[in-house]
Design an enzyme around this catalytic site. Structure first.
Site, PDB file in Angstrom:
ATOM      1  N   THR A 123       0.872  -1.180   0.000  1.00 47.35           N
ATOM      2  CA  THR A 123       0.000   0.000   0.000  1.00 47.35           C
ATOM      3  C   THR A 123       0.904   1.224   0.000  1.00 47.35           C
ATOM      4  OG1 THR A 123      -0.009   0.173   2.384  1.00 47.35           O
ATOM      5  CG2 THR A 123      -1.714  -1.193   1.416  1.00 47.35           C
ATOM      6  N   GLU A 149      -5.773  -3.907  -0.336  1.00 47.43           N
ATOM      7  CA  GLU A 149      -6.046  -5.069   0.530  1.00 47.43           C
ATOM      8  C   GLU A 149      -7.165  -5.943  -0.014  1.00 47.43           C
ATOM      9  OE1 GLU A 149      -5.595  -1.994   1.441  1.00 47.43           O
ATOM     10  OE2 GLU A 149      -4.500  -1.820   3.335  1.00 47.43           O
ATOM     11  N   LYS A 181     -14.963  16.974  10.775  1.00 47.83           N
ATOM     12  CA  LYS A 181     -15.762  16.893  11.995  1.00 47.83           C
ATOM     13  C   LYS A 181     -16.074  18.296  12.475  1.00 47.83           C
ATOM     14  CE  LYS A 181     -13.654  12.618  12.135  1.00 47.83           C
ATOM     15  NZ  LYS A 181     -12.379  12.313  11.480  1.00 47.83           N
ATOM     16  N   TRP A 240     -20.585  15.274  10.948  1.00 52.01           N
ATOM     17  CA  TRP A 240     -19.629  14.974   9.878  1.00 52.01           C
ATOM     18  C   TRP A 240     -20.036  15.633   8.557  1.00 52.01           C
ATOM     19  CZ3 TRP A 240     -18.145   9.054  10.213  1.00 52.01           C
ATOM     20  CH2 TRP A 240     -17.397   8.856  11.396  1.00 52.01           C
TER      21      TRP A 240
HETATM   22  P1  ADP Z   1      -3.702   3.142  -1.106  1.00 49.88           P
HETATM   23  O1  ADP Z   1      -2.461   2.393  -1.258  1.00 49.88           O
HETATM   24  O2  ADP Z   1      -3.615   4.638  -1.189  1.00 49.88           O
HETATM   25  O3  ADP Z   1      -4.594   2.673   0.012  1.00 49.88           O
HETATM   26  P2  ADP Z   1      -5.683   2.019  -2.715  1.00 49.88           P
HETATM   27  O4  ADP Z   1      -5.903   2.023  -4.157  1.00 49.88           O
HETATM   28  O5  ADP Z   1      -5.619   0.728  -2.029  1.00 49.88           O
HETATM   29  O6  ADP Z   1      -4.397   2.802  -2.472  1.00 49.88           O
HETATM   30  O7  ADP Z   1      -6.739   2.978  -2.043  1.00 49.88           O
HETATM   31  C1  ADP Z   1      -7.966   2.502  -1.633  1.00 49.88           C
HETATM   32  C2  ADP Z   1      -8.841   3.633  -1.224  1.00 49.88           C
HETATM   33  O8  ADP Z   1      -9.136   4.483  -2.318  1.00 49.88           O
HETATM   34  C3  ADP Z   1     -10.195   3.182  -0.737  1.00 49.88           C
HETATM   35  O9  ADP Z   1     -10.156   2.758   0.580  1.00 49.88           O
HETATM   36  C4  ADP Z   1     -11.027   4.432  -0.937  1.00 49.88           C
HETATM   37  O10 ADP Z   1     -10.863   5.347   0.109  1.00 49.88           O
HETATM   38  C5  ADP Z   1     -10.439   5.027  -2.174  1.00 49.88           C
HETATM   39  N1  ADP Z   1     -11.274   4.672  -3.323  1.00 49.88           N
HETATM   40  C6  ADP Z   1     -11.106   3.680  -4.197  1.00 49.88           C
HETATM   41  N2  ADP Z   1     -12.074   3.673  -5.127  1.00 49.88           N
HETATM   42  C7  ADP Z   1     -12.902   4.688  -4.828  1.00 49.88           C
HETATM   43  C8  ADP Z   1     -14.119   5.200  -5.386  1.00 49.88           C
HETATM   44  N3  ADP Z   1     -14.662   4.688  -6.478  1.00 49.88           N
HETATM   45  N4  ADP Z   1     -14.693   6.253  -4.785  1.00 49.88           N
HETATM   46  C9  ADP Z   1     -14.161   6.805  -3.683  1.00 49.88           C
HETATM   47  N5  ADP Z   1     -13.033   6.377  -3.106  1.00 49.88           N
HETATM   48  C10 ADP Z   1     -12.407   5.334  -3.663  1.00 49.88           C
END
Ligand code: ADP
Length: 543
Positions: A184, A329, A437, A442
């Site tokens: 990640t 993940e 917040k 929120w």
């Molecule tokens: P990182 O390594 O930054 O976590 P990821 O690609 O695993 O990269 O990131 C996942 C996160 O990206 C998700 O938990 C969510 O917050 C955001 N995300 C992914 N797809 C979407 C979507 N379609 N809309 C909003 N947020 C998204």
């Protein structure tokens, strides 16, 4: 009673064997980092992957050893996916956009034995070379005539392949073994490794290729703009192969003009990428007055797809946006907002609203939302809380890491805040660390951004919560305007008014030249919060 069925393991090599046997003539087309376009068939790709598997053994790559890649989306990277995993080792795709120190940390943590890289990244590899403690061989992914000068003892990819036989029996591995490793981006602390398995990868490919998921088909051509160094390009190298779809790979050319050219020349029907890439493409089409003629569907994920973008794809280009959500993940696919019977029956304006949500879980993924006390919340489309997931392609822990704080009773806490409605459709409200917040309530930064970005002068924007003397935190809006366009604070606030509750309106609007992004193209809100943390406090003290 035991089932009377054969116990064939679900393994990555079986996907390529299937494509070779059944779709041997389907094409893979790849831009090359050294220039030009490479074109061959699945049958040829399978033959080269077998040669590469022999080469890996000659280089001393043993069972479950890690093999690192620093590479764009190319046919060679594709071959590595299959040769490494198929032979029983683990392909570790490293994100070259991370900081050099993070890359060195990741390669050492994974204990990569061999590092394959595109020549674009030679300066990076040379820079971190002395810090790499486990790498025995460096392989430049080019042919002999493009081999660069280097102080490193470099091996040449094409020489390695040419020296080997293409006969290699893919071992019948245990399906529970690890096949791929991806870290990640580690926005807080060190990056964490997610180990994908053979079984999880095959199941994820099955689920994601289906019609009401991504709909990857032999009839179509797929362009993966999502990098193969980021969550296995959302599984496309596996699902496209399983379907025998024509696979189009852009290497590092991700600007609007280059993406447009590939989409058009290769008659691409399905493409996938993050919103920033599509901003570039749509802007290019607008400027040059071009239409995306062959494209049918664009999958948008990684960050929220703004309604304005969904609308522009549909109205200007006749392209249906498939909004998808997932994360490293989760291999990564969790939900998809596909054109189901319900959506097909909606008037267009309502359909756009629905499309801006992240969609329903694909079979295999279960979702639930929980309040601050951990109690499950209603699926009424209104209640929002932390989004938890479980399923066979969701991580059960991190590689060589004891931290289990994200796992609760067999569910993984995604760190996202969401609603789920009666139909199972999920909508992301925010990242839990980005939600604002204000006075105990929120505010969704994502929702404000999605509205503001629809303003005709706005190219990109970010909403962040900054400290406020009375309300704890209040939203401010940061705006990058389109080239040659202007807007005022008042104009933008008026644009938001009426579209959200009055107390959601940002306290301040600031115009900036650029916004910072993470290595995976997401807004780097942590940095923005640091940079602008005292904006409202200063205003309050002046007042
Ligand atoms: P990182 O390594 O930054 O976590 P990821 O690609 O695993 O990269 O990131 C996942 C996160 O990206 C998700 O938990 C969510 O917050 C955001 N995300 C992914 N797809 C979407 C979507 N379609 N809309 C909003 N947020 C998204």
């Amino acid at each position: 009673m035991q089932a009377g069925m054969m116990n064939m393991p679900l393994i990555v090599s079986s996907i390529l064997r299937h494509a070779e046997t059944v779709y041997g003539k389907s094409e893979i087309v790849s831009r090359l980092p050294e220039g030009g376009i490479w074109r061959y068939t699945y049958a040829e790709a399978a033959s080269r992957a077998r040669r590469l598997a022999n080469a890996l053994i000659r280089l001393g790559v043993r069972h479950q050893a890690r093999v690192g890649t620093l590479a764009w989306n190319t046919h060679r990277h594709y071959e590595l996916y299959y040769a490494v995993s198929g032979s029983g080792a683990i392909v570790h795709t490293v994100n070259p956009r991370l900081f050099p120190e993070q890359i060195a940390y990741i390669v050492n943590h994974a204990e990569d034995k061999v590092l394959f890289f595109d020549i674009t990244f030679l300066p990076l590899v040379e820079k971190i070379r002395l810090e790499l403690t486990t790498v025995k061989h460096f392989v430049a992914m080019v042919s002999r005539e493009h081999m660069p000068q280097s102080t490193l003892p470099l091996l040449c990819y094409e020489d390695l392949i040419a020296a080997e036989s293409d006969s290699f029996d893919w071992p019948l591995l245990h399906e529970g073994l690890a096949a791929a490793l991806c870290y990640t981006s580690g926005t807080t602390g060190n990056p964490k490794g997610v180990l994908y398995g053979h079984r999880s990868t095959v199941l994820h490919a099955y689920a994601s290729m289906s019609t009401d998921a991504l709909g990857v088909s032999n009839r179509g051509a797929v362009l993966s703009v999502v990098p193969m160094f980021h969550v296995n390009a959302w599984g496309i190298p596996y699902s496209a192969t399983m379907a025998g779809a024509k696979l189009v790979l852009p290497a590092g050319a991700l600007d609007g003009a280059s993406v447009y050219e590939l989409l058009t020349e290769e008659k691409v029907s399905l493409t996938l990428g993050v919103p920033t890439v599509w901003l570039g493409l749509l802007h290019y089409c607008e400027k040059e007055n071009l239409r995306l003629d062959h494209l049918e569907r664009a999958v948008i994920g990684g960050s929220a797809a703004p309604e304005a973008m969904i609308r522009q794809f549909q109205e200007k280009h006749g392209v249906f946006v498939l909004h998808a959500w997932g994360m490293t993940e989760m291999s990564p696919l969790g939900t998809v907002n596909s054109m189901d019977a319900h959506m097909a029956g909606l008037p267009i304006e309502e359909r756009y609203k629905l499309q801006a949500k992240q969609g329903r879980p694909v079979y295999g993924v279960e979702l639930k939302i929980a309040g601050p006390d951990g109690k499950e919340l209603a699926h009424d489309g209104k209640a929002f809380g932390r989004l938890l997931v479980r399923g066979p392609w969701i991580a059960s822990g991190y590689y060589k890491d004891e931290d289990r704080s994200a796992w609760v009773d067999g569910w993984f806490d995604t760190g996202d805040v969401a609603t789920i409605d009666e139909t199972g459709t999920m909508a992301i409200v925010d990242r839990s660390k980005d939600v604002i917040k204000s006075g105990g309530e929120w505010i969704s930064s994502v929702e404000l951004e999605n509205i503001a970005v629809a303003h005709p002068s706005v190219a990109e924007c970010a909403v962040i919560g900054v400290p406020h003397p009375k309300w704890d935190e209040r939203p401010i809006l940061l705006v990058v305007t389109k080239e040659g366009k202007e807007a005022t604070r008042e104009e933008l606030l008026a644009f938001l008014e009426g579209k959200v509750a009055k107390w959601w309106l940002p306290d301040e609007v600031l115009f900036v030249k650029t916004l910072p992004h993470t290595a995976t193209g997401k807004l780097l809100k942590r940095q923005l919060r640091d940079d602008y943390h005292d904006v409202l406090m200063r205003q309050a003290s002046v007042a």
